[in-house]
Scaffold this motif. Structure first.
Motif, PDB file in Angstrom:
ATOM      1  N   SER A   5       0.841  -1.188   0.000  1.00  0.00           N
ATOM      2  CA  SER A   5       0.000   0.000   0.000  1.00  0.00           C
ATOM      3  C   SER A   5       0.876   1.237   0.000  1.00  0.00           C
ATOM      4  N   LEU A   6       0.483   2.224  -0.770  1.00  0.00           N
ATOM      5  CA  LEU A   6       1.280   3.437  -0.911  1.00  0.00           C
ATOM      6  C   LEU A   6       0.453   4.651  -0.538  1.00  0.00           C
ATOM      7  N   GLY A  91      12.106  -0.777  -3.100  1.00  0.00           N
ATOM      8  CA  GLY A  91      11.138  -1.665  -3.720  1.00  0.00           C
ATOM      9  C   GLY A  91       9.921  -0.965  -4.273  1.00  0.00           C
ATOM     10  N   GLY A  92      10.110   0.258  -4.736  1.00  0.00           N
ATOM     11  CA  GLY A  92       9.011   1.012  -5.319  1.00  0.00           C
ATOM     12  C   GLY A  92       8.255   1.862  -4.317  1.00  0.00           C
ATOM     13  N   ALA A  93       8.614   1.780  -3.035  1.00  0.00           N
ATOM     14  CA  ALA A  93       7.896   2.565  -2.036  1.00  0.00           C
ATOM     15  C   ALA A  93       8.306   4.029  -2.043  1.00  0.00           C
ATOM     16  N   THR A  94       9.498   4.325  -2.522  1.00  0.00           N
ATOM     17  CA  THR A  94       9.973   5.708  -2.597  1.00  0.00           C
ATOM     18  C   THR A  94       9.824   6.233  -4.013  1.00  0.00           C
ATOM     19  N   PHE A  95       9.128   7.331  -4.143  1.00  0.00           N
ATOM     20  CA  PHE A  95       8.921   8.004  -5.433  1.00  0.00           C
ATOM     21  C   PHE A  95      10.135   8.902  -5.677  1.00  0.00           C
ATOM     22  N   VAL A  96      10.767   8.769  -6.838  1.00  0.00           N
ATOM     23  CA  VAL A  96      11.968   9.547  -7.147  1.00  0.00           C
ATOM     24  C   VAL A  96      11.686  10.507  -8.295  1.00  0.00           C
ATOM     25  N   PHE A 328       1.682  10.683  -7.876  1.00  0.00           N
ATOM     26  CA  PHE A 328       1.605  10.017  -6.574  1.00  0.00           C
ATOM     27  C   PHE A 328       0.234   9.378  -6.395  1.00  0.00           C
ATOM     28  N   ALA A 329      -0.815  10.131  -6.679  1.00  0.00           N
ATOM     29  CA  ALA A 329      -2.166   9.632  -6.507  1.00  0.00           C
ATOM     30  C   ALA A 329      -2.452   8.465  -7.443  1.00  0.00           C
ATOM     31  N   ALA A 330      -1.971   8.565  -8.683  1.00  0.00           N
ATOM     32  CA  ALA A 330      -2.187   7.489  -9.649  1.00  0.00           C
ATOM     33  C   ALA A 330      -1.463   6.214  -9.211  1.00  0.00           C
ATOM     34  N   ARG A 331      -0.253   6.371  -8.693  1.00  0.00           N
ATOM     35  CA  ARG A 331       0.516   5.209  -8.226  1.00  0.00           C
ATOM     36  C   ARG A 331      -0.184   4.554  -7.047  1.00  0.00           C
ATOM     37  N   ALA A 332      -0.711   5.355  -6.136  1.00  0.00           N
ATOM     38  CA  ALA A 332      -1.422   4.810  -4.975  1.00  0.00           C
ATOM     39  C   ALA A 332      -2.666   4.054  -5.393  1.00  0.00           C
ATOM     40  N   ARG A 333      -3.400   4.597  -6.360  1.00  0.00           N
ATOM     41  CA  ARG A 333      -4.605   3.904  -6.838  1.00  0.00           C
ATOM     42  C   ARG A 333      -4.264   2.561  -7.453  1.00  0.00           C
ATOM     43  N   GLY A 334      -3.114   2.496  -8.096  1.00  0.00           N
ATOM     44  CA  GLY A 334      -2.724   1.254  -8.763  1.00  0.00           C
ATOM     45  C   GLY A 334      -2.262   0.171  -7.821  1.00  0.00           C
ATOM     46  N   THR A 337      -3.996   2.207  -1.348  1.00  0.00           N
ATOM     47  CA  THR A 337      -3.695   3.477  -0.700  1.00  0.00           C
ATOM     48  C   THR A 337      -3.498   3.301   0.787  1.00  0.00           C
ATOM     49  N   ALA A 338      -2.375   3.823   1.278  1.00  0.00           N
ATOM     50  CA  ALA A 338      -2.153   3.883   2.722  1.00  0.00           C
ATOM     51  C   ALA A 338      -2.685   5.219   3.237  1.00  0.00           C
ATOM     52  N   GLY A 339      -2.762   5.370   4.565  1.00  0.00           N
ATOM     53  CA  GLY A 339      -3.353   6.568   5.158  1.00  0.00           C
ATOM     54  C   GLY A 339      -2.637   7.825   4.788  1.00  0.00           C
TER      55      GLY A 339
END
Length: 339
Positions: A5-6, A91-96, A328-334, A337-339
């Motif tokens: 979850s992101l 592992g993809g959790a950090t957006f660069v 960021f929002a698009a990645r979370a939807r995919g 979503t975390a809090g």
């Protein structure tokens, strides 16, 4: 195994640079506009790691360790290997987000920003004419108010003069500074106004001294580059128009953030990228060339004296921040979503 979850928006952010002011101010500007406090990470790899940047591996650094942030904003080729490493280890959790041409493939990052004149493209690349910065309307108003007591006796209108200096693309010596000072003295006499002048790190003491001498008795306040607080934000906020030497994308772009007229002063030198940038500012209505001679009216996009006009302020920071939020929002939807 369930997908990670992101968050739908970044909660923590690093500014990752080699430590140079130009790189760091852009990273800080983006992070601050997202409403976050940047954690400043500065790297300085030694040989042989520095030889292979931005393509090679990152040199171990005790400051670049977990926990990884939600967002890394990276700028500067020596910092790129660290950003690549973080993205892989997180592992993809950090957006660069990479600022400026990273040289390596844009697909290495989640998002890449470049200037229009860099000519970099890709599905995750955004470009703007001007560069991101730390400017805000509130900050410029506060800067102007802070310096008002020093300038209150100077006659209006106030013209902000932003001096650059010699670089790999342009020349700026004592003779060049003297010519600019003399031209501005004549123009100020015509307008009856005053000059608020700030040099850059590249201006140099001798050119600045020659410029001041050429002003003569012109009503002016000239910062020496050392005494007291830097008046740059105050001048951007208080002046009604600007004269800016043509050698800096950042200086011209930051003046364009204000929406006030920019009169660019030509220096000897240049490059195709600078020419494209200047043309872009002219096309946006932000800039005209200051050509104080009898033939100015015959030169395109030029004026012989200070002129008044309006244009839509150029705010690259807002464009980039909007793109980061959307990605960021698009990645979370995919991925949930975390809090």
């Amino acid at each position: 195994m369930p997908s990670l979850s992101l968050p739908s928006a970044p909660r923590t952010a690093w500014s990752l640079t080699p430590g140079s002011a130009g790189h760091e101010v852009q990273c800080r500007g983006i992070i601050a506009a997202l409403g976050l406090e940047p954690v400043l990470k500065r790297v300085s790899p030694s040989a042989p790691w520095s030889w292979f940047a931005p393509w090679g591996p990152a040199q171990p650094d005790a400051a670049i360790v977990p926990p990884w942030p939600d967002l890394v904003v990276v700028s500067g080729r020596q910092a790129i290997p660290y950003a690549r490493m973080i993205r892989r280890k997180a592992g993809g959790a950090t957006f660069v987000l990479a600022l400026q041409n990273p040289v390596v493939a844009p697909s290495t990052f989640d998002l890449v920003w470049v200037n229009d004149h860099d000519g970099v493209s890709g599905p995750n690349v955004i470009s703007t004419l001007t560069s991101p910065n730390t400017l805000s309307a509130e900050g410029l108003a506060q800067g102007a108010a802070g310096f008002a007591p020093l300038w209150q006796d100077l006659p209006h209108p106030w013209t902000g003069v932003i001096l650059g200096g010699a670089s790999g693309a342009y020349r700026f010596n004592e003779d060049d500074a003297r010519r600019l000072g003399a031209a501005l003295a004549r123009i100020a006499a015509q307008t009856g106004g005053s000059l608020l002048v700030t040099p850059s790190r590249r201006t140099g003491k001798e050119p600045l001294a020659a410029f001041r001498a050429a002003l003569g008795n012109t009503p002016a306040w000239v910062w020496d580059g050392e005494t007291g607080a830097n008046p740059y934000f105050g001048i951007l906020g208080a002046a009604g128009n600007f004269v800016v030497t043509c050698d800096s994308v950042n200086m011209l772009g930051e003046a364009a953030f204000t929406g006030k007229p920019i009169h660019a002063w030509r220096l000897e030198g240049g490059s195709p990228k600078f020419a494209a940038f200047h043309d872009g500012l002219i096309e946006k209505g932000a800039m005209r060339w200051l050509e104080p001679d009898a033939n100015a009216s015959q030169k395109p996009n030029s004026t012989a004296t200070l002129a008044a006009w309006t244009y839509k302020p150029l705010n690259a920071t807002a464009v980039i921040v909007e793109a980061v939020r959307a990605a960021f929002a698009a990645r979370a939807r995919g991925r949930g979503t975390a809090g």
